[in-house]
Motif scaffolding. Structure first.
Motif, PDB file in Angstrom:
ATOM      1  N   ASP A 109      46.854  49.799  29.188  1.00 20.05           N
ATOM      2  CA  ASP A 109      46.551  48.572  28.452  1.00 20.05           C
ATOM      3  C   ASP A 109      47.226  47.349  29.073  1.00 20.05           C
ATOM      4  OD1 ASP A 109      49.151  49.149  27.834  1.00 20.05           O
ATOM      5  OD2 ASP A 109      48.924  48.981  25.652  1.00 20.05           O
ATOM      6  N   MET A 110      47.484  47.403  30.390  1.00 16.21           N
ATOM      7  CA  MET A 110      48.160  46.280  31.060  1.00 16.21           C
ATOM      8  C   MET A 110      47.666  46.139  32.500  1.00 16.21           C
ATOM      9  SD  MET A 110      50.724  43.898  31.137  1.00 16.21           S
ATOM     10  CE  MET A 110      52.104  44.308  30.055  1.00 16.21           C
ATOM     11  N   PHE A 111      47.143  44.956  32.819  1.00 13.17           N
ATOM     12  CA  PHE A 111      46.636  44.669  34.161  1.00 13.17           C
ATOM     13  C   PHE A 111      47.171  43.322  34.634  1.00 13.17           C
ATOM     14  CE2 PHE A 111      43.564  47.438  32.158  1.00 13.17           C
ATOM     15  CZ  PHE A 111      43.141  48.292  33.165  1.00 13.17           C
ATOM     16  N   TRP A 112      47.358  43.218  35.955  1.00  9.22           N
ATOM     17  CA  TRP A 112      47.584  41.931  36.593  1.00  9.22           C
ATOM     18  C   TRP A 112      46.408  41.661  37.521  1.00  9.22           C
ATOM     19  CZ3 TRP A 112      53.384  42.355  38.493  1.00  9.22           C
ATOM     20  CH2 TRP A 112      54.235  42.171  37.390  1.00  9.22           C
ATOM     21  N   ILE A 113      45.865  40.450  37.433  1.00 12.64           N
ATOM     22  CA  ILE A 113      44.847  40.006  38.380  1.00 12.64           C
ATOM     23  C   ILE A 113      45.518  38.980  39.282  1.00 12.64           C
ATOM     24  CG2 ILE A 113      42.589  38.938  38.679  1.00 12.64           C
ATOM     25  CD1 ILE A 113      41.859  39.830  35.869  1.00 12.64           C
ATOM     26  N   SER A 114      45.742  39.351  40.541  1.00 13.06           N
ATOM     27  CA  SER A 114      46.450  38.503  41.501  1.00 13.06           C
ATOM     28  C   SER A 114      45.432  37.615  42.205  1.00 13.06           C
ATOM     29  CB  SER A 114      47.209  39.378  42.501  1.00 13.06           C
ATOM     30  OG  SER A 114      48.063  38.607  43.309  1.00 13.06           O
ATOM     31  N   ILE A 115      45.330  36.369  41.758  1.00 14.78           N
ATOM     32  CA  ILE A 115      44.160  35.548  42.069  1.00 14.78           C
ATOM     33  C   ILE A 115      44.275  34.716  43.345  1.00 14.78           C
ATOM     34  CG2 ILE A 115      43.459  35.414  39.662  1.00 14.78           C
ATOM     35  CD1 ILE A 115      44.638  32.580  39.557  1.00 14.78           C
ATOM     36  N   ALA A 116      43.090  34.404  43.887  1.00 11.26           N
ATOM     37  CA  ALA A 116      42.954  33.409  44.948  1.00 11.26           C
ATOM     38  C   ALA A 116      42.948  32.028  44.295  1.00 11.26           C
ATOM     39  CB  ALA A 116      41.676  33.660  45.739  1.00 11.26           C
ATOM     40  N   ASP A 117      42.590  30.997  45.034  1.00  4.02           N
ATOM     41  CA  ASP A 117      42.754  29.622  44.559  1.00  4.02           C
ATOM     42  C   ASP A 117      41.607  29.165  43.647  1.00  4.02           C
ATOM     43  OD1 ASP A 117      43.822  27.129  44.208  1.00  4.02           O
ATOM     44  OD2 ASP A 117      43.178  26.347  46.139  1.00  4.02           O
ATOM     45  N   SER A 118      41.567  29.702  42.444  1.00  5.33           N
ATOM     46  CA  SER A 118      40.660  29.191  41.407  1.00  5.33           C
ATOM     47  C   SER A 118      41.140  29.695  40.061  1.00  5.33           C
ATOM     48  CB  SER A 118      39.213  29.619  41.651  1.00  5.33           C
ATOM     49  OG  SER A 118      39.013  30.974  41.311  1.00  5.33           O
ATOM     50  N   ASP A 119      40.779  28.997  38.990  1.00  5.01           N
ATOM     51  CA  ASP A 119      41.312  29.301  37.673  1.00  5.01           C
ATOM     52  C   ASP A 119      40.580  30.470  37.023  1.00  5.01           C
ATOM     53  OD1 ASP A 119      42.614  29.270  35.308  1.00  5.01           O
ATOM     54  OD2 ASP A 119      41.821  27.357  34.599  1.00  5.01           O
ATOM     55  N   ILE A 120      41.276  31.583  36.845  1.00  5.25           N
ATOM     56  CA  ILE A 120      40.722  32.741  36.148  1.00  5.25           C
ATOM     57  C   ILE A 120      41.370  32.903  34.775  1.00  5.25           C
ATOM     58  CG2 ILE A 120      40.498  35.275  36.231  1.00  5.25           C
ATOM     59  CD1 ILE A 120      38.592  33.749  38.058  1.00  5.25           C
ATOM     60  N   LEU A 121      42.540  32.317  34.587  1.00  9.53           N
ATOM     61  CA  LEU A 121      43.227  32.422  33.306  1.00  9.53           C
ATOM     62  C   LEU A 121      42.349  31.919  32.157  1.00  9.53           C
ATOM     63  CD1 LEU A 121      46.017  33.081  31.925  1.00  9.53           C
ATOM     64  CD2 LEU A 121      46.522  30.649  32.149  1.00  9.53           C
ATOM     65  N   LEU A 122      41.826  30.709  32.289  1.00 11.28           N
ATOM     66  CA  LEU A 122      40.995  30.146  31.224  1.00 11.28           C
ATOM     67  C   LEU A 122      39.648  30.856  31.128  1.00 11.28           C
ATOM     68  CD1 LEU A 122      41.735  26.314  31.617  1.00 11.28           C
ATOM     69  CD2 LEU A 122      42.769  27.966  30.038  1.00 11.28           C
ATOM     70  N   TRP A 123      39.126  31.298  32.269  1.00 11.59           N
ATOM     71  CA  TRP A 123      37.864  32.053  32.286  1.00 11.59           C
ATOM     72  C   TRP A 123      38.014  33.338  31.464  1.00 11.59           C
ATOM     73  CZ3 TRP A 123      32.968  31.236  33.956  1.00 11.59           C
ATOM     74  CH2 TRP A 123      32.143  32.329  34.225  1.00 11.59           C
TER      75      TRP A 123
END
Length: 372
Positions: free
Chosen positions: A111-125
């Motif tokens: 029940d725990m994931f990290w999404i290690s993102i490139a340069d764009s906003d995924i948090l609000l998405w």
């Protein structure tokens, strides 16, 4: 510097070691160069070991009873068989099947994931879809600051710091390792074609000062790395292009779909529902007009200047534009990445490149990564 641009726990260290300039990714500083040239840095990276501040790889933490349900909705890649301790490269699409990120997904627990993102906003998405679907999840950006150790001597260095268990970490897997009483996620991964590791540094719960502990981590690795000829570094453009590693916002954007980016193998599952599924199925049925390919071309050594170089067919028709390019000392040719039109993207296809000074030079289409 504007307060809208965030420093990192290692900013003081990279300044101390002679950083020459920065770029900004996810509103955070990313070192772009040090005293050495890109070519000198490339040769060092291919033979020795480097330490990189890649804190700009921000994490979107998704936790709670519906965490896996939300993560699965975000990507066409199936995570059904993903085990704790694994890293998955995943395309994230919008409703039109356009690429909005190509992050690395880490499964810390069921029940725990990290999404290690490139340069764009995924948090609000991710928050928007969680609210829209009424899912029971908690989404936040944790205080995690990745530090990359890259190069063929990286394993030896990491063993010296964290112990022999480092050898047990397979590519795109991670383990929890101890550092000064803190538990750190250490993954065998990195934005280079070399062997390497990423330490997802977290000071944890306010018990330690983040900057103080971050600098201690850097210094510990730096001191241990002296016998391995360690140097400060950053993602190297020559190494990246040779390895076929794409850059979101440079080589592809939301206007491109995963098939154009050669990510077909991450879009095979048709069993689960995901954002952009219908649009992606339509694209697959209709066929592609272009695909990302490597390009090798003649001319004087190319120095990146932000301009796109036109790629032409033998009869001078524009069939693409080089989005990332540089001179490769390994091939003794200029190399680049480009979306190439259908009918021209086969390996060894002869093409023409228009250089920055308007000259037309010969070139060929290559594989990604570039041939060994």
């Amino acid at each position: 510097m504007s307060r809208r641009i965030r420093g990192t726990p290692y900013t003081g260290m990279v300044e101390k070691h002679g950083v020459s300039d920065f770029t900004v990714v996810n509103h955070m500083l990313l070192p772009k160069g040090f005293k050495n040239s890109v070519e000198t840095d490339y040769w060092h990276l291919s033979k020795e070991v480097q330490i990189w501040d890649v804190s700009c790889q921000r994490q979107v933490q998704i936790s709670g009873p519906d965490a896996s349900k939300l993560v699965q909705r975000l990507t066409p890649r199936s995570i059904t068989k993903m085990e704790t301790g694994k890293c998955f490269y995943i395309p994230i699409l919008n409703e039109n099947a356009g690429m909005i990120n190509d992050p690395v997904l880490l499964k810390l627990d069921d029940d725990m994931f990290w999404i290690s993102i490139a340069d764009s906003d995924i948090l609000l998405w991710a928050k928007a879809y969680a609210l829209g679907l009424n899912l029971n999840v908690n989404i936040q950006e944790p205080d995690v600051y990745p530090l990359a150790i890259q190069g063929p001597k990286s394993e030896s260095l990491m063993i010296k710091v964290f112990g022999e268990d480092i050898k047990k970490i397979k590519f795109f897997n991670f383990r929890i390792m101890d550092f000064e009483g803190t538990k750190q996620v250490v993954a065998r991964s990195g934005y280079s074609k070399q062997d390497g590791f990423e330490i997802y540094f977290k000071a944890y719960d306010g018990h330690f000062d983040t900057i103080e502990m971050g600098e201690k981590l850097w210094k510990t690795i730096w001191d241990a790395g002296q016998e391995f000829n360690i140097s400060p570094g950053c993602p190297n453009l020559i190494d990246r292009i040779e390895g076929g590693l794409m850059s979101y916002g440079n080589d592809f954007t939301k206007e491109n779909n995963p098939f154009e980016c050669n990510l077909d193998r991450y879009c095979k599952s048709s069993e689960h529902n995901f954002i952009g599924k219908k649009a992606l199925e339509k694209i697959k049925k209709k066929g592609l007009k272009q695909k990302m390919r490597g390009v090798m071309f003649d001319g004087k050594p190319y120095k990146p200047n932000g301009k796109l170089l036109p790629v032409l067919s033998k009869n001078k028709k524009i069939i693409g534009r080089i989005t990332s390019g540089i001179f490769s000392p390994k091939y003794k040719k200029n190399i680049g990445l480009s979306m190439i039109s259908k009918g021209y993207w086969n390996e060894n296809e002869k093409i023409i490149v228009e250089t920055s000074d308007g000259k037309l030079v010969k070139g060929i289409i290559t594989t990604m990564p570039f041939p060994k």
